[in-house]
Structures are given as C-alpha cells and as structure tokens.
Design an enzyme around this catalytic site. Structure first.
Site, PDB file in Angstrom:
ATOM      1  N   TYR A 142       0.849  -1.188   0.000  1.00 21.66           N
ATOM      2  CA  TYR A 142       0.000   0.000   0.000  1.00 21.66           C
ATOM      3  C   TYR A 142       0.883   1.236   0.000  1.00 21.66           C
ATOM      4  O   TYR A 142       1.828   1.324   0.784  1.00 21.66           O
ATOM      5  CB  TYR A 142      -0.903  -0.002   1.245  1.00 21.66           C
ATOM      6  N   ASP A 235       9.224   2.715   0.047  1.00 24.60           N
ATOM      7  CA  ASP A 235       8.152   3.401   0.760  1.00 24.60           C
ATOM      8  C   ASP A 235       8.284   3.018   2.234  1.00 24.60           C
ATOM      9  O   ASP A 235       7.868   1.944   2.650  1.00 24.60           O
ATOM     10  CB  ASP A 235       6.785   2.997   0.196  1.00 24.60           C
ATOM     11  N   LYS A 263       3.820   8.837   8.909  1.00 29.13           N
ATOM     12  CA  LYS A 263       3.517   8.242  10.212  1.00 29.13           C
ATOM     13  C   LYS A 263       4.482   8.724  11.320  1.00 29.13           C
ATOM     14  O   LYS A 263       4.308   9.836  11.802  1.00 29.13           O
ATOM     15  CB  LYS A 263       3.429   6.728  10.082  1.00 29.13           C
TER      16      LYS A 263
END
Ligand SMILES: *Cc1c(COP(=O)(O)O)cnc(C)c1O
Length: 426
Positions: A142, A235, A263
């Site tokens: 994702y 990522d 995050k």
C-alpha cells in the site's frame, strides 16, 4: 452519557460511514466502531469510558504512545508562536536534517502533509527525473490513495472496505491513470526494461499483514533497477524510524534511490516526506521542472512534534521497542499453540503480524489473502476488544506496540489472547 452507537448513527448523516478513513470502519470485522475520547501512553478511552490497551497507535504514527508529555509540550510551544506562515522556518530544516542524518544515502527531502502525498510526489519526481513513464509496484503493498498507486493495493483496499467484498481497485480511477502502473507479485524480482522509471516497494510489507522480504529480494531489485537505469524507491511510511533508527535502509543494507516517509515522523501530526540524492531532488521546483507544492507543508506544529519524536528515540529505545514486540509475538504464538490452533505470527523488529492457518509464513499477497479468507480475524478482534485490547479492525494491518507499552500491558494482552485462543479453538 453519549454512546458509541449514538455517535456512529449521528456521524453517518454527515460523514460517509462515519469515518474519515475507511480502515477505521468496522466493515471487515462487523459491529460499531468505538469513538475515542482521549489517549495516554498505551491506552485509549472511548466516549463510554471503556479503556483499551491500544495496538493501533494511529497505524504506527504514535511511536512514543499517545499524548507523550514532551511531544505535547513541543506542540504547545509551536502553537503559541503561530501555526502556519507560508514562509520557511527553522524547524523544517531541523526535521530534514534529522531524516537525512539517519538514512544512509538520503541527502535531501521535501516535507509534505501525508504519506499519500509523499509517494504521489515521489513518483512524479521519478518520472520527471528519468523521463520515463512506467511504475512497478507489488501486489498487497500500500502506498497511499493516489490514482496511479491504487492498483492491487493492501490495507483497507485489500480488506474490501471499499465495496464490501475484495476490491482490487477503486472506482473513479481511470484506466489511463493506472495504464503506466505494472503490478508484480511481492518477493519475486521482476524483469524490467528501459521504460521503467521507478520500482516502488514496501521494504518490509506491512499492509498485507506482515510479510518480510525473502533473502535476496531487495538486493535483486537493486540490481535489476541498476541494469535498466530505473530508480528504486523504498516506501518507508511504516518502516521509517520504526524498524530502527535508519529504517529499512539500515536494516536491509540495501540503498534505495528514493524514499517516502510519514507516520512516525509527524509525532502524531500530519507530516510526510520524500527524498533522494541532492541530484535527483534538484529536479524538483523551484530548482527543476517537476512541480510540487503545499500550503501547510512543513507545518510548524507537525515539525515540532516530529523532531521531538526522532530526538527521543535512541538506539536503545529501538531495541526496547523490538523487545516489546517480541514479547507480544511470542505470547500470541504460545497462546494459540497451547489452544491447538494453527497460526503464524511473523515479526520483524518492532513489527508483528498475525495469520490464521498453518503452513509457511506468507511471502506474497495471495498467501496472505488465503489466510484472511479463513475469516478467523473478526472473531479474534472482537474477543480481544471485549477484553480491553484494541487491534486494528482489519485483517491486513499489523500490530503496533509503542514505547509506552509496559510489561504489564503486554502480559495482560497475552493473558487475554490465551482466553481468546481457547475460546476460538473450542
Ligand atoms: C500509511 C501508508 C501510506 C499512506 O500514508 P497516509 O499518511 O495514510 O496518506 C503510504 N505507504 C505506506 C507503506 C503506508 O503504510
């Protein structure tokens, strides 16, 4: 007293599904989501006053735990001095320096406001810098919800919170938007050609449950990218500054060309970042011809929180976080083993996953989906929630311990897991 059900009902009048991100809905586990009133350390309390040991931790955004006093103080100071200016500030440089200093090979970064923005912008940069169009991603990874990356994505997309069943893609994404996106199975090095601008990968996949790279996978990607002149992008929105001080780059010893972060680096506030070598980043406006911008980018509150978190997390803290995760993983394994139930509990450093069913640990999305298809997670989730333990309401998420999770928290969690495993087995 206001109840979760009342808020869930009321929220649906003005917010689709009463949630502002589909992974927060209980769509794939059933039931009514708890509405959080407040959090402190490892705990959250919902509006009914129910206390939970929280392993969601904003999907990894809170590494120190909720409302860490030092982070709160940094945000307070920043807020008093003005929350956004539209002019550069010192804290942006300090956060950029903190990122560059920790990740081998990373020389220059641009701050944005989410992980989605970071990956989306990095892909544009990769295409602009190489003059090539094709992007290669891996099934079950994702990378946020930008159009070109919503192809066989993990997390909520895989969990089918989109349309009820498993949906490989999103409505509203045109064939054109993904025409230059090629999806390959995780853990197999694809053969590339010179049309490929960038290969984007979660260096440790954490949005299809936890799926580590098999030995040689990341090294193989590096070599294949080099062979055809494509860029390799890690990522690290989850792995960055969580897997260790230098994220997956330090952990794997494989150097990427491009990185995205999010995050952890916002300390619980909205921040993302993407970066590369100075040379690649020089393609970005105002220096180069790849455009990218943001009114709130490098926000003073968010950078203050992010710097505080990165400064707080020492090498020893990273080890301690992994030790907590190991206690959790070993405890879950023992709980299901003693109940005679087959599960796999993969762990990479501080990241823990849970797959129901026997056999080998999943190495790709198909294997992860096979485990999810056993449909055991919803029962596990609800039984744990009833015992005051909050895991994410989706089978493809990982469990996030924070620095605030105490031995007692972990012991309590494992104790509950023993009860739940026995109940599920019986
Ligand atoms: C969460 C996540 C994103 C998206 O970040 P947002 O801040 O939710 O937009 C991108 N990549 C990975 C690996 C993620 O886990």
């Amino acid at each position: 007293m206001i109840t979760n059900s009342e808020l869930y009902e009321r929220g649906q009048h003005t917010i689709p599904g009463a949630v502002n991100s589909p992974v927060r809905s209980f769509r794939s586990v059933g039931g009514v989501p708890y509405f959080v009133d407040r959090g402190a350390g490892s705990r959250v309390w919902d509006v009914e006053g129910t206390e939970y040991i929280d392993y969601v931790q904003s999907y990894g955004a809170s590494i120190l735990g909720h409302a860490n006093p030092k982070v709160v103080a940094a945000i307070e100071v920043a807020a008093r001095n003005g929350s956004t200016f539209g002019a550069p500030t010192l804290n942006e440089i300090l956060l950029a320096e903190a990122l560059v200093e920790r990740v081998p090979g990373l020389e220059s970064v641009r701050l944005v406001s989410s992980g989605t923005e970071a990956t989306m912008s990095a892909i544009r940069l990769a295409r602009g810098a190489t003059g090539r169009n094709v992007l290669v991603k891996f099934a079950g990874n994702y990378h946020g919800h930008s159009d070109a990356l919503l192809a066989e994505a993990g997390s909520g997309v895989a969990a089918g919170v989109l349309v009820g069943e498993s949906a490989p893609d999103s409505a509203g994404v045109t064939p054109g938007a993904v025409a230059d996106t090629i999806v390959a199975p995780y853990n197999v090095v694809p053969t590339l050609d010179d049309s490929v601008a960038v290969v984007i990968v979660e260096p440790v996949a954490a949005n299809m449950g936890l799926v580590p790279p098999v030995p040689g996978f990341l090294e193989g990607l590096r070599a294949e990218c080099d062979r055809v002149g494509a860029l390799l992008m890690f990522d690290e929105v989850i792995t960055g500054f969580r897997l260790g001080r230098g994220g997956a780059t330090q952990w794997s010893g494989v150097a990427a060309d491009l990185w995205s972060f999010g995050k952890v680096i916002g300390g619980g506030l909205p921040v993302g970042a993407f970066g590369a070598s100075t040379e690649i980043m020089s393609h970005l406006a105002p220096l180069g011809d790849v455009y990218q911008a943001g009114t709130l980018s490098g926000n003073p509150l968010a950078t203050a929180a992010g710097i505080t978190v990165l400064t707080e997390m020492t090498e020893a803290d990273h080890e301690s976080l992994s030790a907590k995760a190991k206690t959790l993983a070993d405890g879950l394994t023992a709980a299901f083993e003693s109940a005679g139930m087959a599960v796999r509990v993969p762990r990479v450093g501080p990241l823990v996953g849970l797959f129901f069913g026997g056999g080998e640990d999943p190495v790709d999305f198909d294997a992860a989906a096979e485990s999810v298809a056993l449909a055991r997670y919803p029962e596990f989730f609800h039984e744990m929630l009833e015992r005051g333990i909050a895991f994410a309401p989706g089978p493809y998420e990982v469990f996030f311990t924070s620095m605030a999770h105490s031995d007692a928290d972990l012991e309590h969690t494992v104790g509950a897991a023993h009860e739940v495993a026995n109940k599920m087995a019986g």
